[in-house]
Design a protein around this motif. Sequence first.
Motif, PDB file in Angstrom:
ATOM      1  N   ASP A  48      -4.082   2.791   6.581  1.00  0.00           N
ATOM      2  CA  ASP A  48      -4.970   3.733   7.287  1.00  0.00           C
ATOM      3  C   ASP A  48      -4.511   4.042   8.713  1.00  0.00           C
ATOM      4  OD1 ASP A  48      -5.719   1.527   8.826  1.00  0.00           O
ATOM      5  OD2 ASP A  48      -7.880   1.800   8.517  1.00  0.00           O
ATOM      6  N   SER A  49      -3.249   3.698   9.049  1.00  0.00           N
ATOM      7  CA  SER A  49      -2.752   4.015  10.384  1.00  0.00           C
ATOM      8  C   SER A  49      -1.239   4.074  10.389  1.00  0.00           C
ATOM      9  CB  SER A  49      -3.219   2.967  11.408  1.00  0.00           C
ATOM     10  OG  SER A  49      -2.581   1.724  11.172  1.00  0.00           O
ATOM     11  N   VAL A  50      -0.696   4.879  11.294  1.00  0.00           N
ATOM     12  CA  VAL A  50       0.751   4.931  11.463  1.00  0.00           C
ATOM     13  C   VAL A  50       1.262   3.573  11.949  1.00  0.00           C
ATOM     14  CG1 VAL A  50       2.618   5.995  12.784  1.00  0.00           C
ATOM     15  CG2 VAL A  50       0.769   7.418  11.856  1.00  0.00           C
ATOM     16  N   ARG A  51       0.539   2.945  12.860  1.00  0.00           N
ATOM     17  CA  ARG A  51       0.927   1.633  13.345  1.00  0.00           C
ATOM     18  C   ARG A  51       0.985   0.620  12.207  1.00  0.00           C
ATOM     19  NH1 ARG A  51       3.806  -1.872  16.269  1.00  0.00           N
ATOM     20  NH2 ARG A  51       2.607  -3.717  16.936  1.00  0.00           N
ATOM     21  N   GLY A  52       0.018   0.658  11.320  1.00  0.00           N
ATOM     22  CA  GLY A  52       0.037  -0.246  10.175  1.00  0.00           C
ATOM     23  C   GLY A  52       1.249  -0.018   9.293  1.00  0.00           C
ATOM     24  N   VAL A  53       1.602   1.238   9.074  1.00  0.00           N
ATOM     25  CA  VAL A  53       2.789   1.562   8.285  1.00  0.00           C
ATOM     26  C   VAL A  53       4.033   0.989   8.953  1.00  0.00           C
ATOM     27  CG1 VAL A  53       4.271   3.455   7.510  1.00  0.00           C
ATOM     28  CG2 VAL A  53       1.788   3.607   7.207  1.00  0.00           C
ATOM     29  N   GLU A  54       4.109   1.110  10.269  1.00  0.00           N
ATOM     30  CA  GLU A  54       5.268   0.586  11.003  1.00  0.00           C
ATOM     31  C   GLU A  54       5.377  -0.927  10.849  1.00  0.00           C
ATOM     32  OE1 GLU A  54       5.225   4.024  14.518  1.00  0.00           O
ATOM     33  OE2 GLU A  54       4.407   2.018  14.899  1.00  0.00           O
ATOM     34  N   LEU A  55       4.253  -1.622  10.938  1.00  0.00           N
ATOM     35  CA  LEU A  55       4.266  -3.080  10.790  1.00  0.00           C
ATOM     36  C   LEU A  55       4.661  -3.490   9.376  1.00  0.00           C
ATOM     37  CD1 LEU A  55       1.027  -3.974  12.790  1.00  0.00           C
ATOM     38  CD2 LEU A  55       3.380  -4.506  13.466  1.00  0.00           C
ATOM     39  N   MET A  56       4.140  -2.780   8.389  1.00  0.00           N
ATOM     40  CA  MET A  56       4.507  -3.073   7.008  1.00  0.00           C
ATOM     41  C   MET A  56       6.003  -2.860   6.794  1.00  0.00           C
ATOM     42  SD  MET A  56       1.327  -1.443   4.841  1.00  0.00           S
ATOM     43  CE  MET A  56       1.741  -2.252   3.287  1.00  0.00           C
ATOM     44  N   ASP A  57       6.514  -1.756   7.280  1.00  0.00           N
ATOM     45  CA  ASP A  57       7.931  -1.442   7.111  1.00  0.00           C
ATOM     46  C   ASP A  57       8.815  -2.513   7.743  1.00  0.00           C
ATOM     47  OD1 ASP A  57      10.178   0.290   6.428  1.00  0.00           O
ATOM     48  OD2 ASP A  57      10.308   0.690   8.590  1.00  0.00           O
ATOM     49  N   ALA A  58       8.451  -2.954   8.937  1.00  0.00           N
ATOM     50  CA  ALA A  58       9.246  -3.977   9.617  1.00  0.00           C
ATOM     51  C   ALA A  58       9.265  -5.277   8.826  1.00  0.00           C
ATOM     52  CB  ALA A  58       8.696  -4.214  11.018  1.00  0.00           C
ATOM     53  N   ALA A  59       8.124  -5.649   8.249  1.00  0.00           N
ATOM     54  CA  ALA A  59       8.047  -6.906   7.512  1.00  0.00           C
ATOM     55  C   ALA A  59       8.761  -6.837   6.174  1.00  0.00           C
ATOM     56  CB  ALA A  59       6.585  -7.288   7.293  1.00  0.00           C
ATOM     57  N   LEU A  60       8.864  -5.639   5.602  1.00  0.00           N
ATOM     58  CA  LEU A  60       9.379  -5.490   4.246  1.00  0.00           C
ATOM     59  C   LEU A  60      10.857  -5.127   4.188  1.00  0.00           C
ATOM     60  CD1 LEU A  60       6.329  -3.580   2.741  1.00  0.00           C
ATOM     61  CD2 LEU A  60       7.038  -5.902   2.141  1.00  0.00           C
ATOM     62  N   ARG A  61      11.499  -4.970   5.313  1.00  0.00           N
ATOM     63  CA  ARG A  61      12.917  -4.603   5.304  1.00  0.00           C
ATOM     64  C   ARG A  61      13.723  -5.616   4.498  1.00  0.00           C
ATOM     65  NH1 ARG A  61      14.526  -0.507   8.966  1.00  0.00           N
ATOM     66  NH2 ARG A  61      12.767   0.950   8.903  1.00  0.00           N
ATOM     67  N   GLY A  62      14.569  -5.107   3.615  1.00  0.00           N
ATOM     68  CA  GLY A  62      15.369  -5.961   2.757  1.00  0.00           C
ATOM     69  C   GLY A  62      14.780  -6.198   1.385  1.00  0.00           C
ATOM     70  N   ALA A  63      13.516  -5.809   1.166  1.00  0.00           N
ATOM     71  CA  ALA A  63      12.898  -5.964  -0.151  1.00  0.00           C
ATOM     72  C   ALA A  63      13.546  -5.011  -1.152  1.00  0.00           C
ATOM     73  CB  ALA A  63      11.409  -5.702  -0.069  1.00  0.00           C
ATOM     74  N   THR A  64      13.603  -5.436  -2.392  1.00  0.00           N
ATOM     75  CA  THR A  64      14.225  -4.611  -3.433  1.00  0.00           C
ATOM     76  C   THR A  64      13.295  -3.486  -3.886  1.00  0.00           C
ATOM     77  OG1 THR A  64      15.480  -6.527  -4.211  1.00  0.00           O
ATOM     78  CG2 THR A  64      15.276  -4.663  -5.722  1.00  0.00           C
ATOM     79  N   ARG A  65      11.998  -3.818  -4.071  1.00  0.00           N
ATOM     80  CA  ARG A  65      11.040  -2.824  -4.551  1.00  0.00           C
ATOM     81  C   ARG A  65      10.125  -2.398  -3.418  1.00  0.00           C
ATOM     82  NH1 ARG A  65       7.892  -5.453  -9.437  1.00  0.00           N
ATOM     83  NH2 ARG A  65       6.795  -3.451  -9.319  1.00  0.00           N
TER      84      ARG A  65
END
Length: 424
Positions: free
Chosen positions: A153-170
Amino acid sequence: MTADTAQSLARLAAERVDHRFKGLPPDADGLTVAELAGQRRNLFTGGFATPVLALSAERLEHNLKLMETYATRHGLAFAPHGKTSMAPQLFQRQIEHGAWGITLAVPHQVRVARAFGTRRVFLANELVDAAALRWIAAELDADPDFELVCYVDSVRGVELMDAALRGATRPVDVVVELAAGEGARTGVRTEAECAAVADAVAATPTLRLVGVAGYEGEVPKADTERVTAWLRRLVALAADFDKAGRFTGLDEIIVSAGGSAWFDAVAEVFAEIPELSLPVLKLLRSGAYVSHDDGHYRKLTPFNRIPEEGALEPAFRLWTQVVSRPSAEQAFVNAGKRDAAYDLDLPFVQVIRRDGTERPATGVSVTALSDQHAWLATTPEADLEVGDWVGLGLSHPCTSFDKWQLIPVAEADGTVVDYVRTFF
């Protein structure tokens, strides 16, 4: 049932009964849960100690079948909210009764579901915790059959998710949460902001936008008109996203709503969803139905508005015992805040048992709860003695399940046929 689920549930049946589990017969210590269930003890004569919470076997099955039938009749997929019970045995029964998957609210609940082989999880909440996201990414990478969808529900949330998920296959599948209105709970307030969040998702390699969702129970001053209007906003948002090509490459578009108070409105509005470029998964998430209750949801259930569709039945009863009768106007039973839900309503005195006979609890009511006592007011017609068993109805399933780790499931004659394990 998957092999993982069967093995995990078998481990529950092999768990030893001991002091951790309230209300169970003291002489059952050391038995496995399966061995105790196999004895088919009677709730009232088999050594159970008050207070003890029980689920009705017949009413539980009735409620499971009713919501399965309702969802099928209205063309809805169903992901019942597992936070209500946090009971993997009930998750499995819900899936056996046609559920698409299980809705959950926080990462711990997802871990419980995964430990028991749940393949589809709808996380009806934002998720920005890096440790939890890395664990979910590892689960997705390790199991190609595991599906998870969560809110953003936020651009900031998307940014945090993306940073944590870098390197994931799916990538992690996400739905944009549309807020139920100004002053409501989580969710994006305007359609323009929804588009900005969707753009942020599209710009990341770690997330995939699969639909839109929200919770109509948070609509301010909710009534049929306001709830319906918000649901139509949600449907329009899905259509606008589709028109803009935001769902290209998917197999289906998820549109999800539906608590336990307005699922009739959800069914009505979702039936109006126009033809989109892809099939639409119309996902309902009601959870309290599994046990229903004698208070809050008895008053709010949509089946009150649509009686021709059936009726849920309250499946919980908390059995207590009168331990003090200090005056003609007052009595005390041995269950309180540690045992009974009380966040929405006090318990309701329903029946009294004495010498194997059960009768209505005329002239008896709960006026207050202490930690381990319920305060009862008694009128002159009340027939109540120290030692009587008193059956209480409860309000709010979510705060009933969470006070009991192992709950007997009893047939109408008191025969206990199963035990439900909870994980809160």
